[in-house]
Scaffold this motif. Sequence first.
Motif, PDB file in Angstrom:
ATOM      1  N   GLU A  76      12.881   0.342  -4.264  1.00 33.10           N
ATOM      2  CA  GLU A  76      11.958   0.032  -5.369  1.00 33.10           C
ATOM      3  C   GLU A  76      11.789  -1.469  -5.594  1.00 33.10           C
ATOM      4  N   ASN A  95       9.011   7.644  -5.373  1.00 31.70           N
ATOM      5  CA  ASN A  95       8.724   7.001  -6.658  1.00 31.70           C
ATOM      6  C   ASN A  95       8.544   5.492  -6.490  1.00 31.70           C
ATOM      7  N   ALA A  96       9.314   4.901  -5.566  1.00 29.07           N
ATOM      8  CA  ALA A  96       9.147   3.473  -5.275  1.00 29.07           C
ATOM      9  C   ALA A  96       7.748   3.202  -4.729  1.00 29.07           C
ATOM     10  N   GLN A  98       8.361  -3.889  -4.557  1.00 20.33           N
ATOM     11  CA  GLN A  98       7.683  -4.782  -5.498  1.00 20.33           C
ATOM     12  C   GLN A  98       7.622  -6.198  -4.939  1.00 20.33           C
ATOM     13  N   LYS A 157       0.969   1.265  -7.881  1.00 14.91           N
ATOM     14  CA  LYS A 157       0.555   0.903  -9.245  1.00 14.91           C
ATOM     15  C   LYS A 157       0.391  -0.609  -9.352  1.00 14.91           C
ATOM     16  N   ALA A 158       1.349  -1.351  -8.790  1.00 13.48           N
ATOM     17  CA  ALA A 158       1.269  -2.816  -8.830  1.00 13.48           C
ATOM     18  C   ALA A 158       0.173  -3.327  -7.902  1.00 13.48           C
ATOM     19  N   CYS A 178       4.866  -6.330  -2.416  1.00  6.64           N
ATOM     20  CA  CYS A 178       3.558  -6.472  -3.062  1.00  6.64           C
ATOM     21  C   CYS A 178       3.305  -7.921  -3.484  1.00  6.64           C
ATOM     22  N   TYR A 216      18.975   6.009 -11.655  1.00  2.06           N
ATOM     23  CA  TYR A 216      18.174   7.146 -11.197  1.00  2.06           C
ATOM     24  C   TYR A 216      19.020   8.378 -10.870  1.00  2.06           C
ATOM     25  N   TYR A 261      13.417   9.283  -4.553  1.00  2.00           N
ATOM     26  CA  TYR A 261      13.511   7.901  -5.032  1.00  2.00           C
ATOM     27  C   TYR A 261      12.518   7.000  -4.310  1.00  2.00           C
ATOM     28  N   ARG A 281       5.132   5.018  -5.553  1.00  2.00           N
ATOM     29  CA  ARG A 281       4.264   5.144  -6.728  1.00  2.00           C
ATOM     30  C   ARG A 281       4.180   3.811  -7.468  1.00  2.00           C
ATOM     31  N   GLU A 282       5.334   3.172  -7.676  1.00  2.00           N
ATOM     32  CA  GLU A 282       5.361   1.905  -8.399  1.00  2.00           C
ATOM     33  C   GLU A 282       4.699   0.791  -7.583  1.00  2.00           C
ATOM     34  N   PHE A 283       4.854   0.855  -6.272  1.00  2.00           N
ATOM     35  CA  PHE A 283       4.191  -0.140  -5.415  1.00  2.00           C
ATOM     36  C   PHE A 283       2.678  -0.027  -5.552  1.00  2.00           C
TER      37      PHE A 283
END
Length: 645
Positions: free
Chosen positions: A418, A474-475, A422, A481-482, A425, A454, A471, A477-479
Amino acid sequence: MKLFNSNNKKHNEYIVMIYRILLLMVIYSALRLFFWWFNKGYFPNTDPASLPKMFRGGLKFDISALMMLNLVYLLFYTLPLPPKWKFSKAYQKGLKTIFVTLNTMGIAAACTDLIYFRFIHRRTTYNILESLKNEENMGRLWVQFFFDYWYVFLLFFAIIAFMVYAYSAIKPKAPQYKKNIFYYIQSTVVLALIGGLSIVAIRGGYRHSTRPINMSNAGKYTNNPEEMVIVLNSPFSILRNWGKSNYTDYKFYPDKKALEAAYSPIHHGTKENNQKNVVIFILESFNREYLGAFNKDLDNGQYKGYTPFLDSLVQHSLMFPNAYANGCKSIEAMPSVIASIPSLVLPYISSDHAANSINSLASVLGKEGYQTAYFHGAQNGSMGFQSFSKIAGFNQYFGRTEYNNDKDYDGIWGIWDEPFFQYYCREMSKMEKPFYTTLFSLSSHHPFKVPEKYEGVFPKGNLPVHQCVGYTDNALREFFKAASKTDWYKNTLFVLTADHSSSSVHPEYKTSINRFAIPIIFYSPSDTTLVGVDSTLAEQIDIMPTVLDYVGTKQDYVAFGQDLLKENKRKYIINYTNDTYQFMSNDTVAYFDGQKLISVYNFKKDPHLKQNLVESYDNEEAYSLLKAIVQQYNSRMIENDLTIK
């Protein structure tokens, strides 16, 4: 005290042992210098200022080779024997004989390559020695070599004479213990210590994540692939590949035109580049079974999987539910995905042809003006990825060192997915456009842990890896999103795949075919035409030609895969398992041992591969294609013909 005086006082036996190993390291460094000097015309792009880095890197390979060569010597040197035996003239003379004999062979190999390199353009390996043993004219060749390169023979004998002389410059003295039992204890401890250090030296590191160093690791210390042979040494190249299967120069098609007509890996560029960014995720151990969207028929349609984000992403993507890896190891994925080189017979990175010139997404797109970078959150150098990234032509490498924040270190492999995603990105937002990058994830790996915050968040399923897959999903997903908030997001092609398959639960995924089953997904936020389900066969080596055709290039290149977006494509899957080529085409999978078909199955009607149809198999077109691919692959590996000349 004069060092090279055989009448010098004797010293502690372990100081003498260290001295003799250091003596060999000096000799090997000198041989590396001679190698560069004799062949510097073959390295026109080498800046002499970069030699110190190559020589420093070479020490790692020298130590590994010296430990492999001298294991027998070190064993007998450190055995806990009675001092009166061990320090007798006869025993010490025997030790010297072992030392001189073993290291003469190593030095001979290194001196041979001072000249032989000019003929093969790489270091001598065990496989090359194997290929030469049946040559009937070797005696005459050696006589000719002696006259043509007498100065190399002179250098060889001078080095051997120096080694023999310097060996005895200082000698070990017997211990002064009153009771031999104390010496036996000391010797046993040292023997165990030397054994452990030898293993570390041979492997090239002590971390459990460190794979034994191989030839491709030399790329870490060079500016271009051609320089790898300077870093390497000949004994290492021979010993590291000892006993490994060789690439075979098949002659199924003795006529080159017929071979090219049957199958050619040459791709022709056809259009201008559209300047679209390319981002590739290689997800550690993401078995296709783990994705619900790829398995809607499992468990009578009730299967959910462990990747809710990817399952949602594929609704807006082009997905290939019948996709496969070209290997079973992480080190096999990188060449397959990035350079369209399948892992056949040997993993390319650890083969004796790892220093071959290749083209890749990085090298081709780099010529189109792309900034290129490779990301892997593990310790720099892990898995040989950093070395191969240089071979493949990436401009930059970002690992744990560049991340520079061990608060996010998982304690074993590297930076948790995660935070590293980030970081990925953010770094891409700093790059000039267009850019091409690849990230290799790592958290979905043994021992299958997730960050403390987590614990209990993701379904643990039936396998330890399942919560890690959740996990990493989800990482992602966050990537995304950013990334969706950046100025480069909409003008980007995202490709998501896995390095290899992994443990599975369902019997459908435990066949020799589906042991290679992975997802392949293409997603572009601004391209609504790149959506849907394509059920044709797909594999990792298809990613490079598909990406290059999608973004556009006028360059010709070598790739063993095919463009998945091309209509009327002739699809196949090829990988290597149990010393056989596994070849899928249409509804059948054939197993070929390099000489004959040993089994054939209809994997559609017989998914568990129980009915061998080899006796009734008559698809000559598919069999001819298989032999053509195998011949092209092996011959191009042997001939270093993996680029457009």
